[in-house]
Design a protein around this motif. Structure first.
Motif, PDB file in Angstrom:
ATOM      1  N   SER A 168       0.738  -1.229  -0.058  1.00  0.00           N
ATOM      2  CA  SER A 168       0.125  -0.028   0.121  1.00  0.00           C
ATOM      3  C   SER A 168       0.802   1.009  -0.055  1.00  0.00           C
ATOM      4  N   VAL A 169       2.122   1.134  -0.173  1.00  0.00           N
ATOM      5  CA  VAL A 169       2.906   2.386  -0.626  1.00  0.00           C
ATOM      6  C   VAL A 169       3.527   2.333  -1.910  1.00  0.00           C
ATOM      7  N   ASP A 170       3.735   3.356  -2.676  1.00  0.00           N
ATOM      8  CA  ASP A 170       4.079   3.258  -3.935  1.00  0.00           C
ATOM      9  C   ASP A 170       5.509   3.538  -4.051  1.00  0.00           C
ATOM     10  N   ARG A 171       5.777   3.401  -5.567  1.00  0.00           N
ATOM     11  CA  ARG A 171       7.434   3.289  -5.832  1.00  0.00           C
ATOM     12  C   ARG A 171       8.034   4.458  -5.352  1.00  0.00           C
ATOM     13  N   ASN A 172       7.319   5.619  -4.933  1.00  0.00           N
ATOM     14  CA  ASN A 172       7.874   6.834  -4.402  1.00  0.00           C
ATOM     15  C   ASN A 172       7.807   6.823  -2.832  1.00  0.00           C
ATOM     16  N   GLU A 174       5.009   6.853  -1.288  1.00  0.00           N
ATOM     17  CA  GLU A 174       3.930   7.432  -0.858  1.00  0.00           C
ATOM     18  C   GLU A 174       2.624   6.498  -0.647  1.00  0.00           C
ATOM     19  N   LYS A 175       1.835   6.438   0.291  1.00  0.00           N
ATOM     20  CA  LYS A 175       0.664   5.978   0.715  1.00  0.00           C
ATOM     21  C   LYS A 175      -0.350   5.789  -0.689  1.00  0.00           C
ATOM     22  N   ILE A 176      -0.779   4.708  -0.847  1.00  0.00           N
ATOM     23  CA  ILE A 176      -1.371   4.555  -2.118  1.00  0.00           C
ATOM     24  C   ILE A 176      -2.925   4.877  -1.809  1.00  0.00           C
ATOM     25  N   ASN A 177      -3.878   5.419  -2.865  1.00  0.00           N
ATOM     26  CA  ASN A 177      -5.167   5.637  -2.579  1.00  0.00           C
ATOM     27  C   ASN A 177      -5.923   4.850  -3.783  1.00  0.00           C
ATOM     28  N   TYR A 178      -5.446   3.920  -4.311  1.00  0.00           N
ATOM     29  CA  TYR A 178      -6.055   3.009  -5.034  1.00  0.00           C
ATOM     30  C   TYR A 178      -6.089   1.675  -4.631  1.00  0.00           C
ATOM     31  N   GLN A 179      -6.840   0.703  -5.347  1.00  0.00           N
ATOM     32  CA  GLN A 179      -6.571  -0.661  -4.663  1.00  0.00           C
ATOM     33  C   GLN A 179      -5.305  -1.435  -5.665  1.00  0.00           C
ATOM     34  N   THR A 180      -4.567  -2.368  -4.739  1.00  0.00           N
ATOM     35  CA  THR A 180      -3.498  -3.244  -5.508  1.00  0.00           C
ATOM     36  C   THR A 180      -3.778  -4.292  -5.351  1.00  0.00           C
ATOM     37  N   GLY A 181      -3.071  -5.357  -4.849  1.00  0.00           N
ATOM     38  CA  GLY A 181      -3.022  -6.908  -4.854  1.00  0.00           C
ATOM     39  C   GLY A 181      -4.358  -7.419  -4.624  1.00  0.00           C
ATOM     40  N   THR A 182      -4.615  -8.095  -5.684  1.00  0.00           N
ATOM     41  CA  THR A 182      -6.014  -9.033  -5.603  1.00  0.00           C
ATOM     42  C   THR A 182      -5.934 -10.276  -4.416  1.00  0.00           C
ATOM     43  N   ILE A 183      -7.064 -10.523  -4.080  1.00  0.00           N
ATOM     44  CA  ILE A 183      -6.865 -11.739  -3.281  1.00  0.00           C
ATOM     45  C   ILE A 183      -7.024 -12.923  -4.084  1.00  0.00           C
ATOM     46  N   ASN A 186       2.273   0.683  -9.528  1.00  0.00           N
ATOM     47  CA  ASN A 186       3.381   1.427  -8.966  1.00  0.00           C
ATOM     48  C   ASN A 186       3.958   1.098  -7.684  1.00  0.00           C
ATOM     49  N   ILE A 187       4.038  -0.262  -7.469  1.00  0.00           N
ATOM     50  CA  ILE A 187       4.585  -0.890  -6.153  1.00  0.00           C
ATOM     51  C   ILE A 187       5.759  -1.713  -6.405  1.00  0.00           C
ATOM     52  N   PHE A 188       6.513  -2.009  -5.357  1.00  0.00           N
ATOM     53  CA  PHE A 188       7.495  -2.847  -5.393  1.00  0.00           C
ATOM     54  C   PHE A 188       7.034  -4.324  -5.281  1.00  0.00           C
ATOM     55  N   SER A 189       7.056  -5.144  -6.285  1.00  0.00           N
ATOM     56  CA  SER A 189       6.448  -6.467  -6.163  1.00  0.00           C
ATOM     57  C   SER A 189       7.350  -7.374  -5.464  1.00  0.00           C
ATOM     58  N   TYR A 190       8.783  -7.096  -5.520  1.00  0.00           N
ATOM     59  CA  TYR A 190       9.657  -8.123  -5.102  1.00  0.00           C
ATOM     60  C   TYR A 190      10.197  -7.978  -3.638  1.00  0.00           C
ATOM     61  N   ASP A 191       9.845  -7.313  -2.961  1.00  0.00           N
ATOM     62  CA  ASP A 191      10.029  -7.309  -1.548  1.00  0.00           C
ATOM     63  C   ASP A 191       8.905  -7.787  -0.586  1.00  0.00           C
ATOM     64  N   GLN A 192       9.188  -8.236   0.455  1.00  0.00           N
ATOM     65  CA  GLN A 192       7.926  -8.682   1.492  1.00  0.00           C
ATOM     66  C   GLN A 192       8.158  -8.411   2.966  1.00  0.00           C
ATOM     67  N   TRP A 193       8.431  -7.026   2.930  1.00  0.00           N
ATOM     68  CA  TRP A 193       8.339  -6.506   4.392  1.00  0.00           C
ATOM     69  C   TRP A 193       7.257  -6.562   5.380  1.00  0.00           C
ATOM     70  N   GLY A 194       6.028  -6.817   4.716  1.00  0.00           N
ATOM     71  CA  GLY A 194       5.011  -7.122   5.450  1.00  0.00           C
ATOM     72  C   GLY A 194       5.152  -8.313   6.191  1.00  0.00           C
ATOM     73  N   VAL A 195       5.796  -9.041   6.241  1.00  0.00           N
ATOM     74  CA  VAL A 195       5.955 -10.497   6.907  1.00  0.00           C
ATOM     75  C   VAL A 195       6.892 -10.316   8.205  1.00  0.00           C
ATOM     76  N   GLU A 196       7.491  -9.205   8.030  1.00  0.00           N
ATOM     77  CA  GLU A 196       8.572  -8.933   9.146  1.00  0.00           C
ATOM     78  C   GLU A 196       8.244  -8.654  10.614  1.00  0.00           C
ATOM     79  N   LEU A 197       6.945  -7.768  10.795  1.00  0.00           N
ATOM     80  CA  LEU A 197       6.609  -7.513  12.031  1.00  0.00           C
ATOM     81  C   LEU A 197       6.235  -8.536  12.783  1.00  0.00           C
ATOM     82  N   GLY A 198       5.381  -9.484  12.388  1.00  0.00           N
ATOM     83  CA  GLY A 198       4.855 -10.761  12.882  1.00  0.00           C
ATOM     84  C   GLY A 198       6.059 -11.681  13.382  1.00  0.00           C
TER      85      GLY A 198
END
Ligand code: F6P
Length: 524
Positions: free
Chosen positions: A351-355, A357-366, A476-488
């Motif tokens: 939900s953060v773009d390549r700049n 910035e917080k994104i205000n449109y939908q990204t990844g589908t389920i 406009n996102i970075f598809s190849y990282d996965q920081w979202g798994v780190e906090l858990g």
């Protein structure tokens, strides 16, 4: 050079698509089909053994041409070239993204070739029985210990290629769930089992903990020096693997520029290689390579991954569909969806773009789904008559591998019938009973493949890899990282410390504190 960073919603094409959506949203596919008798023959792509029918979508020629314009405006072509030429497009980890280099038969890197050779030699010895365990017996069982990308790809492929398998039994220990580990070990004989510890980082908690449990189990019957014959590692962290006690010879390297969820083509595929033999593994890679070439070279309007990605963006961002389903009419592909869930959702759940910035449109589908025809008797009710719009990919094969055509005809008749019923519904038919009414207009893509082979499977997997890349570029996102798994992971470490010390008070949040307290009480 950095990837282009363009907010898709600020492009001209996006604005045009928004206007176009207003015209399209209420249109019925049934009308679009009857107005245009050439539609089915036009909205398709034939490539090698693949036939993609994308005519059963809520799109017109104008939709496609606007989506192609969007691809142009976000500089998709440039991004594809950047990826394939090895630029460090995984900027937040400062890495190149080169899983395609693992199957680049035109220009194979020496280190890739060397690893493939090592895999070939090793798997050959295991398969032909020359490789002996500590009591002189041949290997009968292989256990892949790894999680996420170090599990899902190998498991999906070994299941999908069941028809091409040899005598070796392949098992997967992924979950840290100790009961599962015990269940699996109970079926194994240490004298004839080879363990492959697969971890790119060699720091993953679950994998290292499971590997230790397995080693302890093994040492109940064998000695330290026997470990060498029964434990090998696949990792980019040679030091970590050595520290664990794996000898240098037994380490199959992988490169920094291979992302975990795209790694089945690397030495992570060692269990696949043992299960189906090197030739079949190589054909899997060849199929992926051919899809890479198609993706790189074909015009976007005839490019399967690009067209599927654009259609998916259309539903995600304009129809606001939240999920998409994948239903393979092949029991062999029963692990495809869990594999795709990691590939797609770990890549594009951002939900953060390549700049930055917080994104205000939908990204990844389920992504969800399973196999047909089973799913027809489970959740298809919701696809047909529910309130949600769920675009669905149907995947099937013209040939049955065992030649049981009697069943295969029924299976594929169901595939075709479902895609028809979904778009056509009972529209314009008089249905007195509202409960028996089908609105139709439900979108599907049909991917019909001649036969399930290592090669076509390789192409199919690569197709979805490229699809998700295209979507990430558009969003406009970075598809190849996965920081979202780190906090858990960090929170789990703290929580484990509290549990091990038996002190719920060490847990920060009030709710979790209560849970840990109850857990500790139940244990005592
Ligand atoms: O936690 C997520 C993740 O990093 C995945 O991206 C990866 O596939 C998995 O963990 C396993 O990582 P490793 O191969 O380093 O053990």
């Amino acid at each position: 050079m950095s990837l282009p960073s363009i907010n898709p919603t600020k492009t001209e094409a996006w604005k045009a698509l928004e206007n176009h959506f207003q015209e399209i949203k209420a249109r019925q596919m049934q009308d679009i089909f009857s107005e245009d008798t050439t539609r089915a023959a036009r909205l398709k792509i034939e490539w090698q053994d693949f036939y993609l029918d994308y005519s059963k979508n809520r799109i017109t020629d104008e939709t496609i041409s606007l989506l192609l314009k969007l691809a142009e405006e976000v500089k998709l072509k440039e991004a594809i070239n950047q990826q394939f030429s090895g630029e460090k497009i995984n900027e937040t980890e400062n890495r190149a993204v080169l899983h395609s280099a693992l199957r680049d038969f035109e220009n194979m890197k020496p280190e890739v070739k060397a690893t493939l050779q090592k895999m070939e030699l090793f798997s050959k010895e295991i398969i032909n029985g020359n490789y002996k365990g500590f009591t002189g017996k041949s290997i009968t069982d292989i256990v892949n210990i790894g999680i996420g990308g170090s599990h899902l790809g190998p498991e999906m492929v070994t299941e999908a290629l069941q028809f091409y398998r040899n005598h070796l039994k392949i098992h997967f220990i992924a979950n840290i769930d100790g009961d599962d580990v015990v269940e699996k070990l109970n079926k194994l004989n240490p004298e004839t089992t080879l363990f492959i510890i697969v971890s790119k980082s060699f720091t993953t908690q679950e994998t290292l903990a499971n590997a230790s449990v397995v080693r302890d189990w093994f040492l109940k019957n064998a000695t330290e020096k026997d470990i060498e014959k029964h434990f090998v590692a696949v990792s980019a962290n040679e030091i970590g693997a050595k520290d664990f006690g794996i000898s240098e010879n037994n380490i199959f390297p992988m490169q920094d520029w291979v992302g975990g969820r795209f790694s089945l083509w690397s030495s992570v595929g060692l269990s696949i290689c043992c299960a189906v033999g090197f030739k079949n593994f190589e054909n899997l890679l060849k199929g992926a390579f051919e899809m890479d070439t198609h993706f790189k070279r074909e015009e976007f309007e005839n490019n399967i991954p690009v067209i599927l990605a654009l259609i998916s963006v259309w539903y995600n961002n304009f129809f606001k569909s939240e999920s998409e389903a994948v239903v393979a009419y092949s029991q062999y592909l029963h692990k495809l969806v869990p594999y795709l869930q990691q590939a797609v959702m770990e890549s594009n759940g951002k939900s953060v773009d390549r700049n930055g910035e917080k994104i205000n449109y939908q990204t990844g589908t389920i992504v969800w789904g399973s196999v047909g025809s089973n799913s027809q008797h489970a959740y298809f009710q919701l696809l047909h008559q529910g309130t949600k719009l769920i675009p669905t990919d149907f995947i099937g094969f013209s040939e049955s591998l065992h030649g049981n055509m009697q069943n295969h005809k029924i299976l594929m008749a169901n595939f075709f019938a479902q895609t028809e019923a979904l778009w056509e519904g009972t529209y314009k038919k008089t249905v007195e009973n509202p409960f028996k009414n089908f609105e139709g207009n439900k979108p599907t893509n049909s991917i019909l493949i001649k036969k399930l082979t290592p090669k076509t499977l390789g192409s199919l997997i690569a197709l979805y890899e490229h699809k998700l890349f295209v979507q990430g570029i558009i969003w406009n996102i970075f598809s190849y990282d996965q920081w979202g798994v780190e906090l858990g992971k960090t929170v789990a470490e703290d929580t484990l410390e509290a549990i091990e010390k038996g002190e719920a008070s060490l847990v920060k949040s009030a709710s979790t504190k209560q849970l840990v307290k109850k857990f500790l009480i139940n244990q005592s």
